[in-house]
Design a protein around this motif. Structure first.
Motif, PDB file in Angstrom:
ATOM      1  N   THR A   1     -17.179   5.333 -14.287  1.00 40.29           N
ATOM      2  CA  THR A   1     -16.853   5.112 -12.885  1.00 40.29           C
ATOM      3  C   THR A   1     -15.354   5.298 -12.698  1.00 40.29           C
ATOM      4  O   THR A   1     -14.563   4.830 -13.508  1.00 40.29           O
ATOM      5  CB  THR A   1     -17.267   3.700 -12.454  1.00 40.29           C
ATOM      6  N   LYS A   2     -14.992   5.956 -11.610  1.00 44.30           N
ATOM      7  CA  LYS A   2     -13.590   6.261 -11.342  1.00 44.30           C
ATOM      8  C   LYS A   2     -13.250   5.838  -9.916  1.00 44.30           C
ATOM      9  O   LYS A   2     -14.047   5.993  -9.011  1.00 44.30           O
ATOM     10  CB  LYS A   2     -13.352   7.759 -11.514  1.00 44.30           C
ATOM     11  N   ILE A   3     -12.054   5.306  -9.741  1.00 50.22           N
ATOM     12  CA  ILE A   3     -11.571   4.961  -8.407  1.00 50.22           C
ATOM     13  C   ILE A   3     -10.880   6.199  -7.847  1.00 50.22           C
ATOM     14  O   ILE A   3      -9.891   6.659  -8.411  1.00 50.22           O
ATOM     15  CB  ILE A   3     -10.577   3.781  -8.442  1.00 50.22           C
ATOM     16  N   ARG A   4     -11.416   6.730  -6.777  1.00 54.50           N
ATOM     17  CA  ARG A   4     -10.789   7.901  -6.163  1.00 54.50           C
ATOM     18  C   ARG A   4      -9.618   7.497  -5.282  1.00 54.50           C
ATOM     19  O   ARG A   4      -8.639   8.221  -5.171  1.00 54.50           O
ATOM     20  CB  ARG A   4     -11.820   8.677  -5.357  1.00 54.50           C
ATOM     21  N   MET A   5      -9.735   6.325  -4.635  1.00 51.95           N
ATOM     22  CA  MET A   5      -8.660   5.872  -3.750  1.00 51.95           C
ATOM     23  C   MET A   5      -8.779   4.367  -3.538  1.00 51.95           C
ATOM     24  O   MET A   5      -9.864   3.842  -3.365  1.00 51.95           O
ATOM     25  CB  MET A   5      -8.768   6.607  -2.404  1.00 51.95           C
ATOM     26  N   MET A   6      -7.653   3.673  -3.610  1.00 52.15           N
ATOM     27  CA  MET A   6      -7.598   2.241  -3.300  1.00 52.15           C
ATOM     28  C   MET A   6      -6.372   2.015  -2.428  1.00 52.15           C
ATOM     29  O   MET A   6      -5.264   2.422  -2.786  1.00 52.15           O
ATOM     30  CB  MET A   6      -7.479   1.406  -4.572  1.00 52.15           C
ATOM     31  N   ARG A   7      -6.587   1.380  -1.295  1.00 53.47           N
ATOM     32  CA  ARG A   7      -5.479   1.043  -0.392  1.00 53.47           C
ATOM     33  C   ARG A   7      -5.601  -0.416   0.022  1.00 53.47           C
ATOM     34  O   ARG A   7      -6.691  -0.903   0.284  1.00 53.47           O
ATOM     35  CB  ARG A   7      -5.509   1.919   0.858  1.00 53.47           C
ATOM     36  N   ILE A   8      -4.448  -1.061   0.111  1.00 49.96           N
ATOM     37  CA  ILE A   8      -4.366  -2.448   0.561  1.00 49.96           C
ATOM     38  C   ILE A   8      -3.420  -2.495   1.757  1.00 49.96           C
ATOM     39  O   ILE A   8      -2.343  -1.900   1.716  1.00 49.96           O
ATOM     40  CB  ILE A   8      -3.823  -3.386  -0.544  1.00 49.96           C
ATOM     41  N   TYR A   9      -3.842  -3.206   2.803  1.00 47.75           N
ATOM     42  CA  TYR A   9      -3.064  -3.323   4.034  1.00 47.75           C
ATOM     43  C   TYR A   9      -2.859  -4.791   4.392  1.00 47.75           C
ATOM     44  O   TYR A   9      -3.691  -5.635   4.067  1.00 47.75           O
ATOM     45  CB  TYR A   9      -3.819  -2.686   5.214  1.00 47.75           C
ATOM     46  N   THR A  10      -1.773  -5.054   5.103  1.00 46.70           N
ATOM     47  CA  THR A  10      -1.623  -6.372   5.716  1.00 46.70           C
ATOM     48  C   THR A  10      -2.597  -6.455   6.883  1.00 46.70           C
ATOM     49  O   THR A  10      -3.150  -5.437   7.308  1.00 46.70           O
ATOM     50  CB  THR A  10      -0.197  -6.595   6.257  1.00 46.70           C
ATOM     51  N   ARG A  11      -2.779  -7.618   7.427  1.00 44.17           N
ATOM     52  CA  ARG A  11      -3.693  -7.728   8.571  1.00 44.17           C
ATOM     53  C   ARG A  11      -3.137  -7.057   9.819  1.00 44.17           C
ATOM     54  O   ARG A  11      -3.847  -6.859  10.796  1.00 44.17           O
ATOM     55  CB  ARG A  11      -4.052  -9.179   8.847  1.00 44.17           C
TER      56      ARG A  11
END
Length: 68
Positions: A1-11
């Motif tokens: 399994t591979k992560i293609r994209m991970m993004r974290i945002y503030t609210r």
């Protein structure tokens, strides 16, 4: 399994973390820091796209609460 994209945002929608094309393990994702600093407690939103064996992709979104 591979992560293609991970993004974290503030609210409020400010992106605080992005990483693309990495293997899924406990050391490669977001460590909870923003620019090397421990952020204020709060709600953060995630968007993740995963490539499964066989090439299928799945997208996940949700939120996490950081507490001290």
């Amino acid at each position: 399994t591979k992560i293609r994209m991970m993004r974290i945002y503030t609210r409020w929608g400010e992106m605080v973390f992005e990483r693309k094309d990495f293997d899924m393990d406990n050391l490669s994702g977001w460590d909870g820091r923003i620019k090397g600093e421990v952020p204020i407690p709060g709600v953060y939103v995630y968007w993740i796209e995963i490539e499964q064996l066989g090439g299928q992709t799945k997208k996940y979104k949700g939120d996490v609460v950081l507490m001290r």
